[in-house]
Scaffold this active site. Structure first.
Site, PDB file in Angstrom:
ATOM      1  N   LYS A 157       1.018  -0.968  -0.049  1.00 29.82           N
ATOM      2  CA  LYS A 157      -0.061  -0.015   0.002  1.00 29.82           C
ATOM      3  C   LYS A 157       0.922   1.255  -0.040  1.00 29.82           C
ATOM      4  O   LYS A 157       1.731   1.490   0.963  1.00 29.82           O
ATOM      5  CB  LYS A 157      -1.108   0.058   1.225  1.00 29.82           C
ATOM      6  CG  LYS A 157      -1.861   1.003   0.859  1.00 29.82           C
ATOM      7  CD  LYS A 157      -2.466   1.743   2.357  1.00 29.82           C
ATOM      8  CE  LYS A 157      -1.635   2.644   3.243  1.00 29.82           C
ATOM      9  NZ  LYS A 157      -1.740   4.051   2.696  1.00 29.82           N
ATOM     10  N   CYS A 169      13.418  11.149   7.705  1.00 28.49           N
ATOM     11  CA  CYS A 169      13.709  10.477   9.375  1.00 28.49           C
ATOM     12  C   CYS A 169      15.026  10.824   9.918  1.00 28.49           C
ATOM     13  O   CYS A 169      15.270  10.697  11.064  1.00 28.49           O
ATOM     14  CB  CYS A 169      12.945   9.164   9.469  1.00 28.49           C
ATOM     15  SG  CYS A 169      13.625   8.031   8.340  1.00 28.49           S
ATOM     16  N   GLU A 215      10.038   0.805  10.470  1.00 30.43           N
ATOM     17  CA  GLU A 215      11.248   1.763  10.545  1.00 30.43           C
ATOM     18  C   GLU A 215      10.073   3.343  10.650  1.00 30.43           C
ATOM     19  O   GLU A 215       9.520   3.357   9.539  1.00 30.43           O
ATOM     20  CB  GLU A 215      11.600   1.641   9.168  1.00 30.43           C
ATOM     21  CG  GLU A 215      13.078   2.377   9.121  1.00 30.43           C
ATOM     22  CD  GLU A 215      12.878   4.016   8.743  1.00 30.43           C
ATOM     23  OE1 GLU A 215      13.075   4.671   9.684  1.00 30.43           O
ATOM     24  OE2 GLU A 215      12.737   4.432   7.374  1.00 30.43           O
ATOM     25  N   GLU A 217       9.305  15.425  16.240  1.00 31.43           N
ATOM     26  CA  GLU A 217       9.917  15.242  14.918  1.00 31.43           C
ATOM     27  C   GLU A 217       8.927  16.218  14.202  1.00 31.43           C
ATOM     28  O   GLU A 217       7.884  15.887  13.833  1.00 31.43           O
ATOM     29  CB  GLU A 217       9.520  13.766  14.472  1.00 31.43           C
ATOM     30  CG  GLU A 217      10.355  13.825  12.969  1.00 31.43           C
ATOM     31  CD  GLU A 217      10.281  12.201  12.237  1.00 31.43           C
ATOM     32  OE1 GLU A 217      11.212  11.872  11.869  1.00 31.43           O
ATOM     33  OE2 GLU A 217       9.194  11.645  12.848  1.00 31.43           O
TER      34      GLU A 217
END
Length: 502
Positions: A198, A306, A272, A404
């Site tokens: 997906k 990231c 991850e 973040e």
């Protein structure tokens, strides 16, 4: 908008440039199941938006659990035949996929930039790394190692077999649509698994294009792509009883949801997730080299990365000098649309929702007294552009230093000694990556060993290679992408013991 007296970034626009893509470049706006592009089970569609212009560039079907079930059935039917291929045969097919990507590099880069707003240099680099990932896995699968066969119990020969897991469900993010798909697809196929993927509903175009250009190379059902939203399509992947593992690159929230949904069937989970990479700069560091490195490592892909070098911890004795050099580097960054020239280094945020999220962090930081050294807010539209930003005088524990942001923002804090630097570097919920800047070899080894992050660079940041693993600790998830460790993650070991006593 920025604070008084600060440089305001301007968006370099494409003037009379041809469009990045035309209708003929787009992939079929359908799902890819059992070797063919097929219609969805409903008529609902999702708009795919160009973040530079805010225009709709495609519409894809909104997938359902029924679409996932069709794709999983196809993957399950294809798995045994794919697994029976010897490593050489799978390797040659992966090399053929790499060749096909190489032949379509320019098209894939334009399509990626049109969908994400990335500078063409970033998109082209993504395609190059995707090609290299397939080539590495094609070689690695022919040279796997394991415990040697032998008698570990008297008169009993032990043989260790490495087997595929079966059918893998994959959920990929919007920041590196093609590359993150390939980081999953290549080792999954190399290890003998089949998959249902997906892509992000915001950035599906290059994943669908990949399926289109390799459709004739892979047996039907080996690779399947279903479009849709996480709570529907992603959730069905995670809970499906015929899927043996769910692998996700995405947010911490998405990771938690996937892990919860996978728990009932006890399937493996590969996550991850996010990061908040500290950049620890000691007084003896090469400050100019650090500032120059952060110009790339902090703002590559507009900071939507990231592993981005987003949180500087610099020794108080050199903080002023370093900030001056960093601001100089950031001031020179060129913000713009992909087709506005090769000098463009920073593009827009991927969506209106993410633009609002990033600018919200900046507004709250300013209200809390954090000082904006450069940038600090949105750039006039159209498009979802945020000025490259450096925030200074950031107190310990501030929201912008712990959460973040995932945008073109670097925060700068100061420390007094090594103990404080290590403690504060580790004091975040994430553990993906970090870097240490020092000319002292003993310090570089000692500090790197104490940092609780899956990758620690010394005197560089955001340098990756297919041969070495990528993955994190703590809130950044578990499992490894790239390297032979990824092949291990997508395989299982079986011990077969033969009694040969006579």
């Amino acid at each position: 908008m920025t604070s008084s007296g600060l440089t305001t970034a301007m968006v370099r626009r494409a003037v009379e440039a041809p469009p990045l893509i035309t209708e003929v470049d787009l992939p079929p706006a359908r799902h890819f199941i059992d070797g063919n592009f097929v219609e969805g089970s409903t008529d609902r569609v999702i708009d795919v938006v160009d973040p530079c212009s805010e225009a709709v560039i495609a519409r894809i079907p909104e997938g359902t659990a029924e679409d996932i079930d069709r794709a999983v059935a196809a993957a399950l039917a294809a798995q045994a035949g794919w697994a029976r291929l010897v490593p050489k045969e799978r390797s040659e097919l992966l090399h053929a996929i790499a060749d096909r990507l190489a032949q379509n590099t320019e098209l894939l880069a334009r399509l990626e930039s049109a969908n994400t707003g990335k500078p063409l240099a970033v998109s082209t680099d993504d395609v190059g790394q995707a090609i290299d990932t397939f080539r590495f896995m094609a070689g690695a699968v022919r040279a796997t190692t394991s415990l040697a066969a032998g008698d570990y119990a008297e008169n009993h020969l032990s043989v260790i077999l490495r087997e595929p897991l079966g059918v893998i469900g994959v959920v990929t993010p919007w920041n590196y649509p093609l590359l993150m798909a390939v980081w999953k697809i290549a080792p999954i196929l190399a290890a003998g698994n089949t998959l249902v993927l997906k892509p992000s509903e915001q950035t599906p175009l290059t994943t669908l294009k990949l399926a289109e250009i390799v459709a004739d190379l892979l047996p039907a059902g080996v690779l399947n792509v279903v479009n849709g939203y996480g709570p529907t399509v992603g959730a069905r992947l995670a809970e499906h009883p015929d899927i043996n593992m769910i692998a996700l690159t995405g947010s911490v929230g998405s990771g938690r949801a996937v892990a919860r949904a996978a728990a009932d069937s006890l399937k493996r989970v590969h996550l991850e997730l996010g990061g908040k990479a500290p950049v620890v700069i000691f007084p003896d560091a090469d400050l100019a080299a650090a500032a120059s490195s952060l110009r790339v490592a902090g703002f590559w892909n507009s900071g939507q990365e990231c592993g981005a070098a987003c949180r500087v911890l610099v020794h108080e004795s050199v903080a002023g000098q370093f900030i001056e050099q960093l601001v100089g580097e950031v001031r020179a960054l060129v913000v713009g649309e992909p087709q506005a020239g090769e000098e463009v280094e920073v593009g827009p945020m991927v969506s209106k929702a993410h633009f609002d999220r990033v600018t919200g962090y900046l507004e709250r930081a300013k209200k809390e007294g954090v000082r904006v050294a450069i940038g600090g807010g949105a750039v006039d539209g159209p498009g979802y552009f945020v000025a490259p930003t450096v925030l200074v005088d950031v107190p310990e524990g501030a929201e912008v230093a712990r959460q973040e942001i995932f945008g073109p923002v670097i925060t700068v804090e100061t420390f007094t000694d090594e103990e404080e630097a290590v403690r504060r570097a580790n004091d975040v919920p994430f553990g993906l990556s970090a870097s240490v800047w020092t000319e002292n070899a003993r310090r570089s080894h000692g500090v790197a060993a104490r940092l609780d992050f899956g990758t620690v660079w010394v005197n560089s940041h955001l340098v990756l290679a297919s041969e070495v693993p990528w993955g994190g600790f703590k809130g950044s998830g578990y499992g490894r992408d790239l390297s032979i460790y990824a092949l291990d993650d997508y395989s299982r070991t079986k011990h077969v013991m033969h009694n040969h006593e006579r």
